[in-house]
Design an enzyme around this catalytic site. Structure first.
Site, PDB file in Angstrom:
ATOM      1  CG  ASP A   4      -8.969 -11.000 -20.309  1.00  0.00           C
ATOM      2  OD1 ASP A   4      -9.542 -11.022 -19.213  1.00  0.00           O
ATOM      3  OD2 ASP A   4      -9.575 -10.918 -21.386  1.00  0.00           O
ATOM      4  CE  LYS A   5       1.545 -12.798 -20.629  1.00  0.00           C
ATOM      5  NZ  LYS A   5       2.361 -14.008 -20.394  1.00  0.00           N
TER       6      LYS A   5
ATOM      7  CG  ASP B 155      -4.902  -6.878 -19.727  1.00  0.00           C
ATOM      8  OD1 ASP B 155      -5.883  -6.273 -20.196  1.00  0.00           O
ATOM      9  OD2 ASP B 155      -4.977  -7.685 -18.790  1.00  0.00           O
TER      10      ASP B 155
ATOM     11  CE  LYS C 253     -12.976  -7.048 -13.447  1.00  0.00           C
ATOM     12  NZ  LYS C 253     -13.532  -7.919 -14.502  1.00  0.00           N
TER      13      LYS C 253
ATOM     14  CD  GLU D  62     -20.929  -9.232 -14.131  1.00  0.00           C
ATOM     15  OE1 GLU D  62     -20.141  -9.580 -15.026  1.00  0.00           O
ATOM     16  OE2 GLU D  62     -21.073  -8.045 -13.764  1.00  0.00           O
TER      17      GLU D  62
ATOM     18  CB  CYS E 263      -0.613 -22.270 -50.297  1.00  0.00           C
ATOM     19  SG  CYS E 263      -2.283 -21.741 -49.803  1.00  0.00           S
TER      20      CYS E 263
ATOM     21  CB  CYS F 155      -3.813 -22.487 -53.969  1.00  0.00           C
ATOM     22  SG  CYS F 155      -2.359 -21.522 -53.493  1.00  0.00           S
TER      23      CYS F 155
END
Length: 661
Positions: A31-32, A35, A114, A169, A398, A401
């Site tokens: 979320d940070k 945001d 919430k 909810e 890599c 490969c």
């Protein structure tokens, strides 16, 4: 990167994250992080005085899945504006007071939890629960009535006989989750996904086994009753036997709200369900009416988000993963740890510089921050545990490969674009995707099979596959083999913009590919495009222009593209001869469900007629094409027309639209 280019990039990134979170229930960023990007977008829109038509700042959520029947809400389910500090709450309070100045309406606030579950919208008519739906995009959700009926706390009948929509909810309690996982063959990872997955499962029996609960907190639409305050709504819900949280408090000042927030932390930690913050609402309905709404949020409510939870665990390993562009991304493997009911075992480290900056080593303990139900982030290491820990090796080759890697800025890349499996498989999947060459029936699994079994190493190799090759592969019968070959052959006659997008030019998305096709009108002209002309195109800045030039100057890419052309690819731009019609040069918005057209079909038809199709209604809109169950866009159009403002806006039905063609 130019400002407009960054604006476009932010919108695309945030819309993709929103799709993952709201539609797929598979959040991919914290979320940070979301945001921060969202806040950057808001500031950039203000700076440029520009809001793109698909910007998340004017949207309410995500798209509806096709598995369930769509349901149109009687009243919109709004997103909430959010804040994280007392200072932001005080600023909001000042805005509220300024807007209500002189109205004589008392200013009171109500605060509630919430909840961190799946939003439910319950429709009752004549005292019966007749529909239950997810939030969806705020105006249209998914009907999940049979699933919701399994939640024992939700009443199937109520005393009130008028038509109402009750918002709430759906949740899975932490203790319920723990009990479920003791006997489950496949333990559930966290309560939110457990609830969302159960409610969006086509089999209600699966929902019932999860033993979900719910809390109701609002009446969005109502007939046969009126409310003066939010507290009256809650009293009504309790009187009609809805499950309502026992935590609801009323305050006369924002400072009282802040004092309560500062003392509620321990209480929240003891709850048997997840909550990711508090919701503060203006209590009086008349005040809400006067405050109104922005394009996305009600001005009368604010979500206060809790600080992200932080804990420590051991960093067990770092795995380097290769993407379509060859970029290597480090993924952290953690000793599993429970944070707020979620088992965390992975975290993404951005790049090598991120590893260095955070001073992390394999075997050390690291700080993990989790904001809500999302992928966590590593904040840094605990210095005392670094002694004896093993340095993370910077990759020289890599991991897929074994080619020698190269560094470009902060990132590490595998340059072996021709035979590196993750790159090539991802590139082939992108090439075959619906918005690109639209090779029906092609999947990532198919691409992996072709790479491993048929030595497919270049996009052009697709067009040299034989029936005899496919029929030998596992899970390839006669019909599947013939269908795939037919789809590959059909892709040769393609639109220019689709082919340009399919090539996977860095920084060139679907819209830019379309703009290139419209401007240059031939593939050769795009190949030979010059920098100064490219940057005159919409949303093409210096970086995108240079990416296009570098792509077509690469010798290996030239060979690959030439092979595709030699295999019979004919990317054509069809100049649509636009005859004079009522939609030519007009701005059109489409809303609701049309009987004869899908959203993509109607958009393409309108664009062929010379119309500009946008996503939001304003006084500058010429036509709103309204289908069945049109929602907030129709309401806004009616408001604009009724306001008397000078506008050519006209609302038309599907039948009227066809009559005008």
């Amino acid at each position: 990167m130019g400002s407009m280019e960054r604006l476009r990039q932010l919108v695309d990134i945030l819309n993709e994250y929103s799709y993952q979170y709201y539609v797929l229930d598979e959040p991919v960023v914290s979320d940070k992080e979301y945001d921060q990007l969202y806040d950057e977008l808001v500031l950039l829109e203000k700076e440029l005085n520009t809001v793109l038509e698909d910007s998340p700042t004017i949207r309410v959520g995500g798209d509806v899945l096709k598995n369930f029947k769509a349901h149109n809400h009687l009243a919109p389910l709004w997103s909430l504006d959010k804040c994280k500090t007392p200072e932001e709450l005080i600023s909001w309070d000042l805005r509220v007071r300024r807007l209500l100045e002189g109205s004589g309406v008392p200013i009171e606030y109500v605060m509630e939890y919430k909840f961190d579950g799946l939003t439910l919208n319950l429709t009752y008519n004549n005292g019966q629960l007749v529909q239950a739906a997810t939030r969806g995009n705020g105006t249209t959700g998914e009907g999940i009535l049979e699933q919701v009926k399994t939640i024992k706390t939700i009443p199937l009948t109520i005393p009130h006989k008028g038509r109402i929509e009750v918002q709430g909810e759906g949740l899975m309690g932490l203790s319920v989750l723990a009990a479920y996982n003791k006997t489950a063959l496949e333990p559930l990872k966290n309560p939110r996904n457990a609830a969302a997955g159960a409610l969006r499962n086509l089999d209600p029996k699966v929902t019932a086994k999860r033993k979900l609960s719910a809390f109701c907190y609002n009446v969005g639409f109502y007939e046969g009753i009126d409310f003066n305050t939010h507290m009256e709504i809650l009293a009504f819900l309790k009187a009609n036997k809805f499950p309502v949280s026992n935590y609801t408090k009323k305050f006369h000042t924002i400072h009282q709200v802040i004092e309560e927030i500062e003392t509620i932390g321990e209480q929240v930690k003891s709850l048997d369900f997840l909550t990711d913050g508090l919701v503060i609402k203006v209590n009086h309905m008349e005040a809400r009416r006067l405050l109104g709404y922005t394009q996305k949020f009600p001005r009368w409510a604010m979500a206060f988000k809790f600080e992200a939870e932080e804990m420590t665990t051991e960093l067990k390993d770092v795995i380097w993963q290769v993407g379509r562009t060859g970029k290597l991304t480090p993924a952290a493997v953690l000793e599993p740890i429970d944070i707020g009911g979620v088992t965390v075992s992975r975290a993404t480290l951005n790049n090598w510089e991120d590893i260095q900056r955070k001073k992390v080593k394999i075997g050390c303990r690291v700080w993990i921050r989790r904001s809500n139900d999302v992928i966590p982030e590593i904040m840094g290491s605990i210095e005392e545990t670094l002694e004896g820990a093993m340095d993370i090796e910077k990759p020289q080759h890599c991991p897929a490969c074994h080619s020698e890697v190269v560094e470009r800025g902060a990132h590490i890349f595998c340059p072996n674009s021709l035979s590196c499996k993750p790159q090539l498989v991802s590139r082939i999947v992108h090439y075959a995707s619906r918005d690109a060459m639209d090779i029906v029936g092609f999947s990532e699994k198919t691409a992996e099979q072709l790479f491993e079994e048929l030595n497919l190493r270049d996009l052009a190799d697709l067009y040299e596959i034989k029936y005899e090759d496919l029929i030998k592969l596992p899970r390839f019968g006669d019909k599947k083999a013939r269908n795939l070959l037919e789809a590959i052959e059909n892709s040769k006659n393609c639109k220019l913009d689709s082919f340009v997008y399919a090539l996977g030019i860095p920084n060139v998305g679907r819209k830019t590919a379309t703009d290139l096709a419209k401007h240059y009108k031939s593939f050769q002209a795009i190949q030979e495009a010059e920098f100064q002309e490219l940057i005159t195109l919409p949303d093409v800045g210096d970086i995108v222009a240079q990416s296009i030039i570098d792509f077509f100057e690469d010798e290996e890419i030239k060979k690959s593209v030439n092979r595709l052309i030699n295999e019979g690819i004919r990317p054509l731009f069809k100049e649509v001869e636009q005859q004079e019609n009522i939609f030519l040069g007009k701005t059109v918005v489409v809303t609701g469900t049309l009987e004869k057209y899908g959203r993509k079909e109607i958009k393409e038809l309108l664009e062929k007629l010379g119309a500009k199709v946008t996503g939001s209604v304003s006084k500058n809109t010429d036509f709103l094409l309204a289908g069945e169950a049109a929602g907030s866009k129709l309401e806004k159009a009616m408001e604009i027309i009724a306001s008397g403002v000078e506008t050519s806006l006209r609302i038309i039905s599907e039948a009227e639209f066809e009559a005008m063609l």
